[in-house]
Design an enzyme around this catalytic site. Sequence first.
Site, short mmCIF file in Angstrom:
data_model
loop_
_atom_site.label_atom_id
_atom_site.label_comp_id
_atom_site.label_asym_id
_atom_site.label_seq_id
_atom_site.Cartn_x
_atom_site.Cartn_y
_atom_site.Cartn_z
CG HIS A 1 4.40 1.37 0.65
ND1 HIS A 1 3.91 0.08 0.82
CD2 HIS A 1 3.42 2.04 0.01
CE1 HIS A 1 2.70 -0.01 0.28
NE2 HIS A 1 2.39 1.17 -0.21
CD GLU B 1 1.43 3.19 -3.30
OE1 GLU B 1 1.70 2.07 -3.76
OE2 GLU B 1 0.67 3.34 -2.34
CG HIS C 1 -1.04 4.84 1.58
ND1 HIS C 1 0.29 4.78 1.94
CD2 HIS C 1 -1.26 3.73 0.82
CE1 HIS C 1 0.84 3.70 1.41
NE2 HIS C 1 -0.09 3.04 0.73
NE ARG D 1 -2.52 -5.98 5.95
CZ ARG D 1 -1.96 -7.15 5.75
NH1 ARG D 1 -1.56 -7.89 6.77
NH2 ARG D 1 -1.75 -7.59 4.53
#
Length: 320
Positions: A101, A118, A176, A196
């Site tokens: 991200h 996150e 990740h 992605r």
Amino acid sequence: MYPLKFYPILKERLWGGTKLKEVLHKPIESEITGESWELSGVKGDISIVSNGALSGTSLQQLIDDRAAELLGKSVVARFGKDFPILIKFIDAKQDLSVQLHPNDKLAKERHNSFGKTEMWYVMDADDGANLIVGFNRDVSKEEYTESLKNDTLLDLLNYEKVGRGDTFFINTGKVHAIGAGVLLAEIQQTSDVTYRIFDFNRKDKKGNLRELHTEQALDAIDYKKKDDFKVNYGSNPNIVNPMVDCPYFKTDYLHLTENWNLDLSKRDSFTILMCVSGSARIANENGTADIKNGETVLVPAVSRSLSITTDNVELLEVTI
């Protein structure tokens, strides 16, 4: 402004499974539900209150009408009328794509969005299940690009075997992926911006490869190997166990085996309670909400005190 519960927003995913239904008892018929958005201010996916007199009201409507009472004055000063946290439960029957991200700066420039920091709390994991978190050594941008061409990216990635209670902090830029067999709770900035970079060459139900964000990711990736992701925290009962304290959210772990009272009079923020085991009754001055494994409660910032009635519950407590 009593403790608020919301209808889950259920998302089918190529990699999803049935644990959200079978373990967390979500109202699901699909065999490939991958995400349950518990508390969302993402446009197009705004949470709706499910309990009490405000049932049927959207989270955004509550913020528009009573922002300071719900969010806290300091939160409004920082985020305006955008709800800053997105809360999910995720079931990975298959490996998720390898992704990352962007940070706040890139996300604002490219997508007019927040970045996406996150954390994950593992609620259930099959034997041998793992996560991908970061690289296994420092990698140059050129080496990374070459690995995409040669289909050798997986050789550069760091794998972590996981079990229940393991917790990970995923800062922006870190590659990740959630591995097959993992059910987890996710706490993140409000953002749905994901780059992605590898998807195991899978095809969707129409036979198409999913879109990759190769070029966008190049300047967003942290290519350094960093051991900054595993969260070590206490699990002592009936005390507050700090987990994560970052600029975007603060999370504590509570394992309560007896009734508990919390003074909120000095807290200028809403409080989110995610139940990851057991059950409890949550009460403030204006009402109550029952919570069980796989459910989430939003306690408005105007609350001065909170009581939790239980004989055994595990909660993630999230504030700003």
